[in-house]
Design a protein around this motif. Structure first.
Motif, mmCIF file in Angstrom:
data_model
loop_
_atom_site.group_PDB
_atom_site.id
_atom_site.type_symbol
_atom_site.label_atom_id
_atom_site.label_comp_id
_atom_site.label_asym_id
_atom_site.label_seq_id
_atom_site.Cartn_x
_atom_site.Cartn_y
_atom_site.Cartn_z
ATOM 1 N N ASN A 23 0.804 -1.230 0.000
ATOM 2 C CA ASN A 23 0.000 0.000 0.000
ATOM 3 C C ASN A 23 0.829 1.270 0.000
ATOM 4 O O ASN A 23 0.297 2.352 -0.206
ATOM 5 N N GLY B 137 5.240 3.071 -0.083
ATOM 6 C CA GLY B 137 6.686 2.904 -0.062
ATOM 7 C C GLY B 137 7.214 2.000 -1.173
ATOM 8 O O GLY B 137 6.710 2.000 -2.307
ATOM 9 N N ARG C 39 -6.681 1.070 3.112
ATOM 10 C CA ARG C 39 -5.430 1.441 2.432
ATOM 11 C C ARG C 39 -5.166 0.496 1.255
ATOM 12 O O ARG C 39 -4.693 0.908 0.194
ATOM 13 N N ILE D 122 -3.218 -9.051 4.393
ATOM 14 C CA ILE D 122 -2.006 -9.679 4.929
ATOM 15 C C ILE D 122 -1.538 -8.856 6.120
ATOM 16 O O ILE D 122 -1.023 -7.746 5.958
ATOM 17 N N LEU E 262 1.046 -9.365 9.073
ATOM 18 C CA LEU E 262 2.092 -10.299 9.521
ATOM 19 C C LEU E 262 2.004 -10.603 11.014
ATOM 20 O O LEU E 262 2.617 -11.561 11.476
ATOM 21 N N ILE F 79 9.007 -3.560 9.466
ATOM 22 C CA ILE F 79 9.118 -2.412 10.372
ATOM 23 C C ILE F 79 10.553 -2.350 10.885
ATOM 24 O O ILE F 79 11.245 -3.370 10.957
ATOM 25 N N THR G 110 7.233 -9.407 13.355
ATOM 26 C CA THR G 110 6.754 -8.908 12.058
ATOM 27 C C THR G 110 7.688 -9.349 10.928
ATOM 28 O O THR G 110 7.273 -10.016 9.974
ATOM 29 N N VAL H 73 18.202 -5.760 4.380
ATOM 30 C CA VAL H 73 19.163 -4.660 4.630
ATOM 31 C C VAL H 73 20.514 -5.258 5.041
ATOM 32 O O VAL H 73 20.578 -6.421 5.449
ATOM 33 N N VAL I 224 16.211 4.296 0.878
ATOM 34 C CA VAL I 224 15.077 4.729 0.061
ATOM 35 C C VAL I 224 14.203 5.663 0.904
ATOM 36 O O VAL I 224 13.954 5.385 2.080
ATOM 37 N N THR J 53 11.244 6.734 2.427
ATOM 38 C CA THR J 53 9.894 6.235 2.740
ATOM 39 C C THR J 53 9.536 6.646 4.172
ATOM 40 O O THR J 53 10.369 7.169 4.908
ATOM 41 N N ASN K 138 11.873 5.622 7.263
ATOM 42 C CA ASN K 138 13.036 6.364 7.761
ATOM 43 C C ASN K 138 12.825 7.889 7.734
ATOM 44 O O ASN K 138 13.669 8.627 8.243
HETATM 45 N N1 LIG Z 1 13.367 2.525 3.176
HETATM 46 C C1 LIG Z 1 14.574 1.997 3.125
HETATM 47 O O1 LIG Z 1 15.590 2.709 3.092
HETATM 48 C C2 LIG Z 1 14.741 0.497 3.081
HETATM 49 C C3 LIG Z 1 16.018 -0.004 2.769
HETATM 50 C C4 LIG Z 1 16.194 -1.386 2.709
HETATM 51 C C5 LIG Z 1 15.126 -2.233 2.957
HETATM 52 N N2 LIG Z 1 13.908 -1.709 3.256
HETATM 53 C C6 LIG Z 1 12.813 -2.659 3.490
HETATM 54 O O2 LIG Z 1 11.808 -2.405 2.543
HETATM 55 C C7 LIG Z 1 10.557 -2.852 3.055
HETATM 56 C C8 LIG Z 1 9.511 -1.761 2.847
HETATM 57 O O3 LIG Z 1 9.884 -0.647 3.615
HETATM 58 P P1 LIG Z 1 9.535 0.868 3.220
HETATM 59 O O4 LIG Z 1 10.774 1.621 3.370
HETATM 60 O O5 LIG Z 1 8.777 0.903 1.958
HETATM 61 O O6 LIG Z 1 8.612 1.247 4.474
HETATM 62 P P2 LIG Z 1 7.140 1.831 4.616
HETATM 63 O O7 LIG Z 1 6.883 2.901 3.617
HETATM 64 O O8 LIG Z 1 7.017 2.146 6.060
HETATM 65 O O9 LIG Z 1 6.219 0.587 4.240
HETATM 66 C C9 LIG Z 1 6.156 -0.527 5.076
HETATM 67 C C10 LIG Z 1 4.985 -1.392 4.623
HETATM 68 O O10 LIG Z 1 4.945 -2.547 5.464
HETATM 69 C C11 LIG Z 1 3.607 -2.667 5.961
HETATM 70 N N3 LIG Z 1 3.588 -3.330 7.257
HETATM 71 C C12 LIG Z 1 4.193 -2.986 8.413
HETATM 72 N N4 LIG Z 1 3.884 -3.850 9.383
HETATM 73 C C13 LIG Z 1 3.061 -4.769 8.842
HETATM 74 C C14 LIG Z 1 2.386 -5.912 9.325
HETATM 75 N N5 LIG Z 1 2.464 -6.283 10.612
HETATM 76 N N6 LIG Z 1 1.632 -6.638 8.476
HETATM 77 C C15 LIG Z 1 1.515 -6.276 7.186
HETATM 78 N N7 LIG Z 1 2.090 -5.192 6.660
HETATM 79 C C16 LIG Z 1 2.858 -4.451 7.489
HETATM 80 C C17 LIG Z 1 3.112 -1.219 6.064
HETATM 81 O O11 LIG Z 1 1.706 -1.213 6.165
HETATM 82 P P3 LIG Z 1 0.909 0.031 6.858
HETATM 83 O O12 LIG Z 1 0.821 1.107 5.803
HETATM 84 O O13 LIG Z 1 -0.403 -0.561 7.216
HETATM 85 O O14 LIG Z 1 1.708 0.467 8.049
HETATM 86 C C18 LIG Z 1 3.635 -0.690 4.745
HETATM 87 O O15 LIG Z 1 2.806 -1.088 3.688
HETATM 88 C C19 LIG Z 1 10.805 -3.209 4.525
HETATM 89 O O16 LIG Z 1 10.939 -4.606 4.644
HETATM 90 C C20 LIG Z 1 12.126 -2.534 4.826
HETATM 91 O O17 LIG Z 1 12.847 -3.202 5.826
HETATM 92 C C21 LIG Z 1 13.681 -0.368 3.320
#
Ligand SMILES: NC(=O)c1ccc[n+]([C@@H]2O[C@H](COP(=O)([O-])OP(=O)(O)OC[C@H]3O[C@@H](n4cnc5c(N)ncnc54)[C@H](OP(=O)(O)O)[C@@H]3O)[C@@H](O)[C@H]2O)c1
Length: 246
Positions: free
Chosen positions: A9, A11, A36, A56, A58, A83, A114, A141, A189, A191, A194
């Motif tokens: 939904n 990021g 969402r 979904i 988690l 998270i 999670t 990561v 990234v 989002t 961070n």
């Molecule tokens: N941003 C970075 O720099 C970065 C770098 C490397 C890896 N990552 C990884 O990329 C992935 C996505 O992160 P993002 O940066 O895009 O973060 P984000 O914008 O915060 O998105 C996180 C997503 O995970 C969902 N989520 C969280 N807890 C959940 C749960 N219990 N059950 C189902 N969905 C859940 C959130 O849903 P809600 O909208 O409902 O909260 C949202 O859709 C993560 O695994 C993160 O570790 C991110």
């Protein structure tokens, strides 16, 4: 061809879903919140992408089992939802200044539940719904602590996820399966996770769109990537041992 993306939904997950959808995949929009999720389905549909919401959460194994019962012939599972810490809804929780000593057991438990346990349960539940050549992708990561990178809960949970990637890959290979499981590290990234802005740190921080396209290129590669952890630039990480990198 069908792909399920968790946390689709917003990021990175949204952009992976969008990018896979543009390349012809029917998208199952995995989201824990129906409103969402449905809003995302509408956004994708406005771009002529075939998309369906699937609940979904988690942290709710019943939702994962129910989802698995509804899915068949799945070609790609992207385990993106995650998270960085005990997250409070609506605010970024990646606190890079937080000391290791300040992490609570609750921080560790919530993040592990999670990112690792929930993802494990989803993969396990979906195994019988995957096609013979299916790809399972875990978004991950770097896990070795450095001066600026030592968020204990986050990297501990992702280290466990990475071990799971390798052990599943081992099993697939041993049984002669054509299924693949691999990790993708998108780098920094911008989002909600961070709170960073695209282009920050001298251009080091990517936009979610760039991360989504890059991840999709890796996911759709013809190469056998089973058991690999692959960086955003396509480099296969070969020194993925835990070590102090000060
Ligand atoms: N941003 C970075 O720099 C970065 C770098 C490397 C890896 N990552 C990884 O990329 C992935 C996505 O992160 P993002 O940066 O895009 O973060 P984000 O914008 O915060 O998105 C996180 C997503 O995970 C969902 N989520 C969280 N807890 C959940 C749960 N219990 N059950 C189902 N969905 C859940 C959130 O849903 P809600 O909208 O409902 O909260 C949202 O859709 C993560 O695994 C993160 O570790 C991110």
């Amino acid at each position: 061809m069908k792909a399920l993306v968790t946390g689709a939904n917003k990021g990175i997950g949204f952009e992976i879903a969008r990018s896979l959808g543009k390349r012809g995949y029917d998208i199952l929009v995995g989201a824990r919140d129906e409103a969402r999720g449905q809003a995302t389905v509408e956004k994708l549909a406005a771009e002529d992408i075939s998309a369906t919401f699937i609940n979904i959460d988690l942290n709710n194994f019943d939702s994962l089992h129910a989802a698995a019962n509804m899915v068949n012939s799945l070609d790609i599972l992207v385990n993106n939802a995650g998270i960085p810490d005990s997250v409070k809804p609506g605010r970024a929780a990646l606190d890079l200044a937080k000391l290791t000593f300040d992490y609570t057991t609750e921080d560790l438990r919530t993040t592990m539940e999670t990112n690792f346990l929930g993802t494990h349960e989803l993969i396990k539940s979906l195994l019988s719904s995957l096609t013979d050549n299916a790809k399972i992708v875990n978004i991950t990561v770097p896990i070795s602590p450095t001066d600026f990178w030592h968020p204990l809960a986050y990297i501990t949970s992702k280290a466990a996820l990475n071990v799971m990637t390798l052990t599943y890959a081992y099993e697939f290979e041993k049984m002669g399966s054509h299924r693949q499981i691999f990790g993708i590290m998108p780098g920094a990234v911008a989002t909600d996770l961070n709170g960073m802005e695209a282009g920050a740190h001298g251009g080091f921080v990517k936009s979610p769109e760039a991360a989504g396209q890059m991840s999709t290129d890796i996911i759709l590669s013809d190469k056998n990537q089973n058991g690999q952890i692959i960086q955003y630039d396509g480099k296969i990480v070969t020194d993925y041992e835990i070590q102090l990198r000060g």
